[in-house]
Write a protein that holds these residues in place. Structure first.
Motif, PDB file in Angstrom:
ATOM      1  N   UNK A 120      39.461  41.851  62.183  1.00  0.00           N
ATOM      2  CA  UNK A 120      39.711  40.775  63.141  1.00  0.00           C
ATOM      3  C   UNK A 120      39.720  39.457  62.374  1.00  0.00           C
TER       4      UNK A 120
ATOM      5  N   UNK B 112      50.991  51.603  68.443  1.00  0.00           N
ATOM      6  CA  UNK B 112      51.910  51.471  67.322  1.00  0.00           C
ATOM      7  C   UNK B 112      52.330  52.848  66.842  1.00  0.00           C
TER       8      UNK B 112
ATOM      9  N   UNK C 121      47.923  64.724  55.444  1.00  0.00           N
ATOM     10  CA  UNK C 121      48.219  63.329  55.140  1.00  0.00           C
ATOM     11  C   UNK C 121      47.084  62.373  55.446  1.00  0.00           C
TER      12      UNK C 121
ATOM     13  N   UNK D 100      46.027  45.220  61.229  1.00  0.00           N
ATOM     14  CA  UNK D 100      45.936  46.661  60.968  1.00  0.00           C
ATOM     15  C   UNK D 100      46.790  46.976  59.750  1.00  0.00           C
TER      16      UNK D 100
ATOM     17  N   UNK E 263      48.126  42.135  65.900  1.00  0.00           N
ATOM     18  CA  UNK E 263      47.985  42.132  67.355  1.00  0.00           C
ATOM     19  C   UNK E 263      47.197  40.898  67.765  1.00  0.00           C
TER      20      UNK E 263
ATOM     21  N   UNK F 159      41.326  62.699  60.358  1.00  0.00           N
ATOM     22  CA  UNK F 159      41.176  61.311  59.919  1.00  0.00           C
ATOM     23  C   UNK F 159      40.209  61.259  58.735  1.00  0.00           C
ATOM     24  N   UNK F 160      40.256  60.169  58.009  1.00  0.00           N
ATOM     25  CA  UNK F 160      39.475  60.076  56.775  1.00  0.00           C
ATOM     26  C   UNK F 160      37.990  60.318  57.041  1.00  0.00           C
TER      27      UNK F 160
ATOM     28  N   UNK G 172      41.320  47.864  59.214  1.00  0.00           N
ATOM     29  CA  UNK G 172      41.513  46.898  60.281  1.00  0.00           C
ATOM     30  C   UNK G 172      40.575  45.731  60.069  1.00  0.00           C
TER      31      UNK G 172
ATOM     32  N   UNK H 190      44.214  40.650  65.279  1.00  0.00           N
ATOM     33  CA  UNK H 190      43.752  41.896  64.669  1.00  0.00           C
ATOM     34  C   UNK H 190      44.785  42.339  63.642  1.00  0.00           C
TER      35      UNK H 190
ATOM     36  N   UNK I  51      47.715  57.297  54.203  1.00  0.00           N
ATOM     37  CA  UNK I  51      47.382  57.135  55.620  1.00  0.00           C
ATOM     38  C   UNK I  51      45.966  56.640  55.864  1.00  0.00           C
TER      39      UNK I  51
ATOM     40  N   UNK J   7      39.888  51.324  67.453  1.00  0.00           N
ATOM     41  CA  UNK J   7      41.135  51.799  66.885  1.00  0.00           C
ATOM     42  C   UNK J   7      41.089  53.314  66.801  1.00  0.00           C
TER      43      UNK J   7
ATOM     44  N   UNK K 212      51.814  50.750  53.462  1.00  0.00           N
ATOM     45  CA  UNK K 212      52.835  51.573  54.090  1.00  0.00           C
ATOM     46  C   UNK K 212      53.336  50.884  55.358  1.00  0.00           C
ATOM     47  N   UNK K 213      52.421  50.266  56.055  1.00  0.00           N
ATOM     48  CA  UNK K 213      52.793  49.633  57.305  1.00  0.00           C
ATOM     49  C   UNK K 213      51.737  48.615  57.645  1.00  0.00           C
ATOM     50  N   UNK K 214      52.157  47.600  58.372  1.00  0.00           N
ATOM     51  CA  UNK K 214      51.236  46.515  58.677  1.00  0.00           C
ATOM     52  C   UNK K 214      51.495  46.105  60.112  1.00  0.00           C
ATOM     53  N   UNK K 215      50.437  45.755  60.822  1.00  0.00           N
ATOM     54  CA  UNK K 215      50.598  45.405  62.225  1.00  0.00           C
ATOM     55  C   UNK K 215      49.677  44.247  62.578  1.00  0.00           C
TER      56      UNK K 215
ATOM     57  N   UNK L 203      43.669  53.821  57.107  1.00  0.00           N
ATOM     58  CA  UNK L 203      43.826  52.729  58.041  1.00  0.00           C
ATOM     59  C   UNK L 203      42.723  51.705  57.811  1.00  0.00           C
TER      60      UNK L 203
ATOM     61  N   UNK M 250      48.081  49.947  57.230  1.00  0.00           N
ATOM     62  CA  UNK M 250      48.173  51.370  56.924  1.00  0.00           C
ATOM     63  C   UNK M 250      48.538  51.503  55.462  1.00  0.00           C
TER      64      UNK M 250
END
Lengths: 338, 338
Positions: free
Chosen positions: B161, A137, B337, B149, B139, B101-102, B159, B147, B155, A157, B134-137, B157, B151
DNA sequence: TTCAGCACTCTCCCGGGGAGAGTGCTAGAT
DNA sequence: ATCTAGCACTCTCCCCGGGAGAGTGCTGAA
């Protein structure tokens, strides 16, 4: 070695691991060998000392196993201790209620191992040797900044913020996402590399390069997640009464680079490895034993799980419980798809 | 309090924090108050003891600060110690090379604080009070497993299941993803809740429910990431020579629920909080002081960063360095970010 | 080969005594 | 009114010596 000598060695290991006090001939006689006299046991003990399996803190003290003594024990004399039902239940509960993400799962697994073995534990996140891309993505953060989200086989991920040389709109990115998913979905890093070589210069190539970089890191495991837990359990053991001993272990546990070395020992070895005292590479682990096994949702996705404690450790119990947690965690991870 | 008494209290705190030995009138006289006689200092010390700021381990020993003594010191007498250039450089280097990353960033921040303060550190991941999507996904993993995800702003993330009651194909999910992104992108959880209430029964409502659940967890911070580091530094201090003291601290650090309580203390308080010895809620932290501050990439996204050490701590140095790392980390996180 | 007996060794614990550090108090100096 | 020198006192820390206890190795007999 004669049966009786073995039995005596086993008895010494058993006594010493439970009481932490050097064990003498009388104690052995009264608790294990009522038909033998203490004098006979004494001469056997003396021979076991000559063989290098036992030692004494001072001339008129009882015996305690040497590192080789423990080694002989785990290699030839140990049989796995059955796990009590309450422990089995505890393990099942902890794993069932574990978070369904890698980080949370690994932490929970480490916590469980520490709790049931009453020692410190380490766990590394399962890592694939060759990662397959399940989904990919791309999200536009800034005009010239893209968030890459990679979903790998085993539902791992990975994310990374990528600065791009040319600006990209979300529409462009969405189109590119669809194309990349179609061509890379289910494929491994070699396929991504092929696409990278074939791609013309530009945004796509740039992003593919990053995808490969992430996969590389994943495959090499250099940035892997390694957690530890249960150091407080160590402090209960008398060998850690003076805190300098704890310091050394903590140095190993808190320095990820030591840990990765430690865990890497298992690669190419059997599925259970026991490292005792001076067999340890790092001098900080003198007096400590490390028991390691692997776990993970699938054959191709394995992490390392281990116990760190004093060499005077209940090996048969530790191994049995560690393996139980490893099996349980593997099943659970396969089930929830972590 | 008279200036001279304050000066003497300050001197006692300074001496005791550096040497860990009760400080007597002669030592103070020769090193701090050459113009005064030791007898005069003795009478001042006696008065400071009466006021409850100093205490003696036994009648014929030197003085050491009480918890109130330290409290008076940090409230009225402390001035921030300038940070040496090498420390500044070290902080900058560590933060510059931190993973983007965080998880990695929080761990690096904790490590840095532990290193520059020579004590144990804790850090919680920055958390927003009201999370924006901000964003969604979505899968498809299995026919009846999706799944999710998410965002979030900053930033982050998340996740999860999700098992669904009805099967869903990736095509369906892709369509749904587009619709949800359009309606929820840039919105907070209240908007998601509105959509959830309005949605007809079915896959969409089911998934929206999960999105809200994830946001709830995020907003309440119950599943937050809390890390610690540098316990090995504590062991260098003489107050942790007998390992039972370490056990208690480790219990707090390794039990996430204690930690969250500890870190929650800061909420609604000023940006710097110092908790000394008996002021601590948890009895395990008797003899320990906790210094807390906040950090994060933005005003709305804040985590807690703290130092845990003996009450005999170099407060002025600790506070200065902790705040320096907090500032540096905040800037760095805003920059990449995270 | 096993066992009883015995002398020996070493640790651990306890109490005593001396050195050292630091205090509180008092009487005299400023 | 404040500071200081002197002094007696208290308490810890450390060292030392001795006795109890645990366990050993060795020897000679069964």
């Amino acid at each position: 070695m004669e049966d009786r000598k073995q039995a005596i060695l086993r008895a010494v290991v058993h006594e010493f691991t439970t009481n932490a006090v050097p064990v003498g001939s009388q104690a052995l006689q009264s608790r294990y060998f009522v038909n033998l006299s203490s004098a006979t046991i004494r001469s056997e003990l003396a021979e076991l000392s000559d063989l290098g399996y036992l030692t004494q803190p001072h001339t008129s003290a009882g015996r305690m196993p040497t590192d080789s003594g423990y080694r002989y024990f785990v290699d030839f004399l140990m049989d796995l201790e059955p796990i009590p039902d309450r422990i089995k239940g505890f393990i099942a509960d902890e794993l069932r209620t574990a978070p369904a993400d890698v980080q949370g799962m690994v932490e929970r697994v480490a916590m469980t191992v520490a709790a049931v073995t009453q020692n410190a534990s380490v766990a590394s996140a399962p890592q694939g040797s060759m990662a397959r891309i399940k989904h990919l993505d791309l999200v536009s953060l800034e005009p010239k900044e893209v968030l890459l989200i990679l979903l790998l086989e085993g539902n791992l991920l990975r994310q990374q913020v990528i600065p791009t040389t040319e600006p990209a709109t979300q529409t462009q990115l969405t189109r590119l996402t669809a194309r990349l998913n179609a061509s890379l979905g289910g494929r491994a890093s070699d396929e991504a590399r092929r696409h990278y070589d074939a791609a013309p210069l530009g945004l796509e190539k740039e992003l593919l390069g990053r995808v490969i970089a992430v996969l590389d890191i994943y495959e090499k495991g250099s940035e892997s997640l390694v957690v530890h837990d249960g150091v407080r359990n160590l402090l209960r053991h008398p060998e850690f009464a003076e805190s300098s001993r704890v310091t050394q272990v903590l140095e190993v546990l808190e320095e990820t680079r030591y840990l990765t070395i430690l865990l890497r020992q298992l690669i190419g070895e059997s599925d259970l490895q026991i490292v005792i005292g001076s067999e340890n590479m790092t001098s900080q682990l003198q007096g400590c034993a490390v028991v390691l096994t692997t776990y993970g949702p699938s054959e191709r996705l394995k992490g390392v799980l281990g116990v760190i404690g004093p060499t005077r450790m209940a090996y048969s119990q530790t191994v049995a419980r560690l393996q139980a947690v490893a099996r349980g965690a593997s099943d659970r991870m396969a089930e929830v798809g972590v």
